[in-house]
Design an enzyme around this catalytic site. Structure first.
Site, PDB file in Angstrom:
ATOM      1  N   ASN A 208       0.845  -1.191   0.000  1.00 25.67           N
ATOM      2  CA  ASN A 208       0.000   0.000   0.000  1.00 25.67           C
ATOM      3  C   ASN A 208       0.879   1.239   0.000  1.00 25.67           C
ATOM      4  OD1 ASN A 208       0.439   0.912   2.873  1.00 25.67           O
ATOM      5  ND2 ASN A 208      -0.367  -1.141   3.247  1.00 25.67           N
ATOM      6  N   ASP A 276      -4.882  -5.979   5.343  1.00 32.50           N
ATOM      7  CA  ASP A 276      -5.912  -6.792   5.994  1.00 32.50           C
ATOM      8  C   ASP A 276      -5.859  -8.238   5.510  1.00 32.50           C
ATOM      9  OD1 ASP A 276      -6.962  -4.741   7.535  1.00 32.50           O
ATOM     10  OD2 ASP A 276      -8.199  -4.001   5.880  1.00 32.50           O
ATOM     11  N   LYS A 286       8.500 -18.303  -8.886  1.00 31.88           N
ATOM     12  CA  LYS A 286       7.932 -17.217  -9.671  1.00 31.88           C
ATOM     13  C   LYS A 286       6.835 -17.765 -10.589  1.00 31.88           C
ATOM     14  CE  LYS A 286       8.970 -13.602 -12.931  1.00 31.88           C
ATOM     15  NZ  LYS A 286       9.825 -13.190 -14.028  1.00 31.88           N
ATOM     16  N   PRO A 304      -3.684 -11.336  10.815  1.00 33.98           N
ATOM     17  CA  PRO A 304      -4.001 -11.049  12.213  1.00 33.98           C
ATOM     18  C   PRO A 304      -4.126  -9.544  12.400  1.00 33.98           C
ATOM     19  CG  PRO A 304      -1.677 -11.633  11.962  1.00 33.98           C
ATOM     20  CD  PRO A 304      -2.336 -11.889  10.631  1.00 33.98           C
ATOM     21  N   ASP A 305      -5.019  -9.130  13.271  1.00 33.65           N
ATOM     22  CA  ASP A 305      -5.127  -7.705  13.611  1.00 33.65           C
ATOM     23  C   ASP A 305      -4.199  -7.452  14.791  1.00 33.65           C
ATOM     24  OD1 ASP A 305      -5.952  -5.185  14.740  1.00 33.65           O
ATOM     25  OD2 ASP A 305      -7.699  -5.307  13.425  1.00 33.65           O
ATOM     26  N   ILE A 306      -3.102  -6.774  14.524  1.00 31.58           N
ATOM     27  CA  ILE A 306      -2.049  -6.611  15.539  1.00 31.58           C
ATOM     28  C   ILE A 306      -2.554  -5.738  16.685  1.00 31.58           C
ATOM     29  CG2 ILE A 306       0.344  -5.885  15.911  1.00 31.58           C
ATOM     30  CD1 ILE A 306       0.649  -6.213  12.784  1.00 31.58           C
ATOM     31  N   PHE A 324      -4.777   3.781  15.033  1.00 27.16           N
ATOM     32  CA  PHE A 324      -5.063   4.837  14.071  1.00 27.16           C
ATOM     33  C   PHE A 324      -6.287   4.452  13.258  1.00 27.16           C
ATOM     34  CE2 PHE A 324      -1.707   8.083  13.858  1.00 27.16           C
ATOM     35  CZ  PHE A 324      -0.963   7.630  14.929  1.00 27.16           C
ATOM     36  N   LYS A 338     -14.476   2.045  16.067  1.00 27.38           N
ATOM     37  CA  LYS A 338     -13.236   1.267  15.949  1.00 27.38           C
ATOM     38  C   LYS A 338     -12.551   1.128  17.297  1.00 27.38           C
ATOM     39  CE  LYS A 338     -11.097   1.387  12.131  1.00 27.38           C
ATOM     40  NZ  LYS A 338     -10.430   1.928  10.956  1.00 27.38           N
ATOM     41  N   LYS A 342     -11.761  -2.590  18.593  1.00 23.07           N
ATOM     42  CA  LYS A 342     -10.370  -3.050  18.714  1.00 23.07           C
ATOM     43  C   LYS A 342      -9.931  -3.147  20.171  1.00 23.07           C
ATOM     44  CE  LYS A 342      -9.007  -2.213  14.166  1.00 23.07           C
ATOM     45  NZ  LYS A 342      -7.988  -2.800  13.313  1.00 23.07           N
TER      46      LYS A 342
HETATM   47  O1  C5P Z   1      -9.039  -1.782  10.892  1.00 26.06           O
HETATM   48  P1  C5P Z   1      -8.176  -0.668  10.444  1.00 26.06           P
HETATM   49  O2  C5P Z   1      -7.072  -1.133   9.518  1.00 26.06           O
HETATM   50  O3  C5P Z   1      -8.857   0.529   9.913  1.00 26.06           O
HETATM   51  O4  C5P Z   1      -7.469  -0.189  11.805  1.00 26.06           O
HETATM   52  C1  C5P Z   1      -6.423   0.680  11.794  1.00 26.06           C
HETATM   53  C2  C5P Z   1      -5.574   0.472  13.024  1.00 26.06           C
HETATM   54  O5  C5P Z   1      -5.355  -0.904  13.266  1.00 26.06           O
HETATM   55  C3  C5P Z   1      -4.185   1.044  12.860  1.00 26.06           C
HETATM   56  O6  C5P Z   1      -3.747   1.456  14.127  1.00 26.06           O
HETATM   57  C4  C5P Z   1      -3.387  -0.135  12.342  1.00 26.06           C
HETATM   58  O7  C5P Z   1      -2.007   0.012  12.614  1.00 26.06           O
HETATM   59  C5  C5P Z   1      -4.002  -1.264  13.101  1.00 26.06           C
HETATM   60  N1  C5P Z   1      -3.999  -2.558  12.414  1.00 26.06           N
HETATM   61  C6  C5P Z   1      -3.216  -3.587  12.894  1.00 26.06           C
HETATM   62  N2  C5P Z   1      -3.244  -4.823  12.295  1.00 26.06           N
HETATM   63  C7  C5P Z   1      -4.029  -5.035  11.222  1.00 26.06           C
HETATM   64  C8  C5P Z   1      -4.831  -4.011  10.723  1.00 26.06           C
HETATM   65  C9  C5P Z   1      -4.796  -2.781  11.324  1.00 26.06           C
HETATM   66  O8  C5P Z   1      -2.476  -3.377  13.853  1.00 26.06           O
HETATM   67  N3  C5P Z   1      -4.036  -6.227  10.656  1.00 26.06           N
END
Ligand code: C5P
Length: 398
Positions: A208, A276, A286, A304-306, A324, A338, A342
């Site tokens: 991105n 995501d 390749k 995973p959502d960190i 963020f 959010k 979260k």
């Molecule tokens: O869900 P979204 O991507 O909008 O959330 C943004 C926040 O979540 C940011 O702080 C981003 O660094 C964190 N994030 C994360 N792991 C992910 C997706 C988002 O830590 N897989």
């Protein structure tokens, strides 16, 4: 900044010991006084004479040197400094530190000291990656020891990977950060930044447009207030700040692993733009056109959502978790939702709709969402946003 500071420099036995000769010169150039201590093994790599000549001070080597005990006991020696620096820190010395050993002068000083300690590990790749070293590192971090490096690269033993001692300018920056006076002095904070790269095959990836500018500015501002920052960054276009511990990663899963390895911390700021989704069927080789005219079908799996993972920790959760939210409309409402979803304490929300010019720009206009409510800050440079946020974090942790 280093003028008048006293550094107790413990040199343990590794090939990287030659770099400390230059480190001593640079420290003295900046007005610091350096008292060298060397382990028995260190003397196989550098001579006591070169250390003392460059430091302009006696080298301490032996716990049972009675003259030294009379002049300056080891307790006093360990406490008269502003900072204890261990460079290079071998796997063995780190293990003895973690175990609380006191069987030679270096380990005794490290156990007796009430002064902040910074270590610059240097060892073979396998030794660095060994679970025993991982455990010792985690223990030392938990004890408040700061760490600079190691870097990845060619090793004297012929292997390649992490284990090279940090370079002198990096160690100097870490020393300055450790000695920086500020409200966040001694506080460990993890910051994520930049994009992630999710491989499609060995040469292609999904990425991105995150530059890492805001995350880098936040890490710099926190370090400026004296925090010990672990900066976990994806492949960003802006260079990481000085005076922080940089951990480079590519994928979301690597970022999560690096963040977990960096804990415990008092606060964590998640400024990275994490993908995501990753490609579930990434190819090991390749991908080639097969002449059929059909395009390959990529399948995706959720990353995973960190932020949510760390915010949801039942044990070892940082006291303050900041996420963020980049939104294009209804910024505040989405950011509030959010924050709840979260489980984080604060959300820094901004409007990234194209009209704002924020994405990739030097400025930012943010709303800070906390348990108390929402506050909208004026349009500021990313540097100013970082300064304000760092100040707020310092107040919250005070
Ligand atoms: O869900 P979204 O991507 O909008 O959330 C943004 C926040 O979540 C940011 O702080 C981003 O660094 C964190 N994030 C994360 N792991 C992910 C997706 C988002 O830590 N897989």
């Amino acid at each position: 900044m280093l003028s008048g500071k006293r550094i107790l420099l413990i040199v343990s036995g590794g090939i990287a010991a030659y770099k400390v000769l230059d480190l001593i010169r640079r420290l003295r150039e900046r007005g610091a006084a350096v008292t060298p201590v060397m382990t028995r093994a260190a003397a196989e790599f550098v001579t006591p004479l070169s250390l003392s000549a460059l430091a302009g001070e006696k080298v301490f080597r032996d716990l049972f040197d009675l003259t030294d005990e009379a002049e300056m006991g080891h307790i006093q020696l360990s406490r008269s400094a502003d900072l204890v620096v261990v460079a290079p820190a071998t796997a063995d010395l780190m293990a003895r530190m973690a175990g609380g050993h006191a069987d030679d002068l270096a380990s005794t000083l490290l156990l007796a000291t009430d002064t902040p300690v910074l270590v610059a590990p240097a060892m073979n790749v396998r030794m660095w990656q060994h679970p025993a070293t991982r455990r010792n590192l985690a223990t030392l971090r938990g004890d408040g020891v700061r760490v600079v490096g190691p870097n990845e690269g060619d090793m004297a033993c012929g292997e390649f990977g992490p284990g090279r001692m940090a370079e002198v300018p990096e160690i100097l920056a870490a020393i300055e950060a450790a000695l920086a006076d500020g409200p966040l002095k001694g506080r460990r904070i993890v910051v994520t930044s930049g994009p992630t790269h999710e491989p499609i095959d060995p040469v292609r990836y999904i990425a991105n447009r995150s530059s890492g500018a805001q995350g880098t500015a936040i890490a710099r501002a926190l370090a400026g207030l004296g925090a010990e920052v672990v900066f976990v960054t994806g492949p960003a276009t802006v260079a990481p700040p000085a005076g922080v511990q940089v951990v480079r990663v590519e994928t979301a899963r690597e970022m999560l692993e690096a963040v977990q390895a960096a804990l415990p911390a008092e606060a964590a700021v998640f400024a990275a733009a994490v993908a995501d989704w990753r490609v579930a069927n990434a190819a090991g080789q390749k991908m080639k056109k097969d002449g059929s005219g059909r395009a390959p079908a990529l399948e995706f799996a959720e990353n995973p959502d960190i932020l949510a993972t760390v915010a949801g920790l039942s044990k070892g959760r940082p006291r303050l978790v900041v996420g963020f939210a980049a939104e294009t409309h209804d910024v505040e409402a989405h950011a509030r939702a959010k924050r709840g979803r979260k489980g984080c304490d604060w959300i820094v929300a901004n409007d990234v709709s194209p009209a704002t010019g924020i994405m990739g720009g030097a400025e930012n206009e943010v709303t800070l969402i906390t348990a108390e409510g929402a506050e909208t800050w004026p349009r500021l440079t990313k540097h100013e946003v970082a300064q304000r946020l760092a100040q707020r974090i310092a107040e919250a942790l005070a």
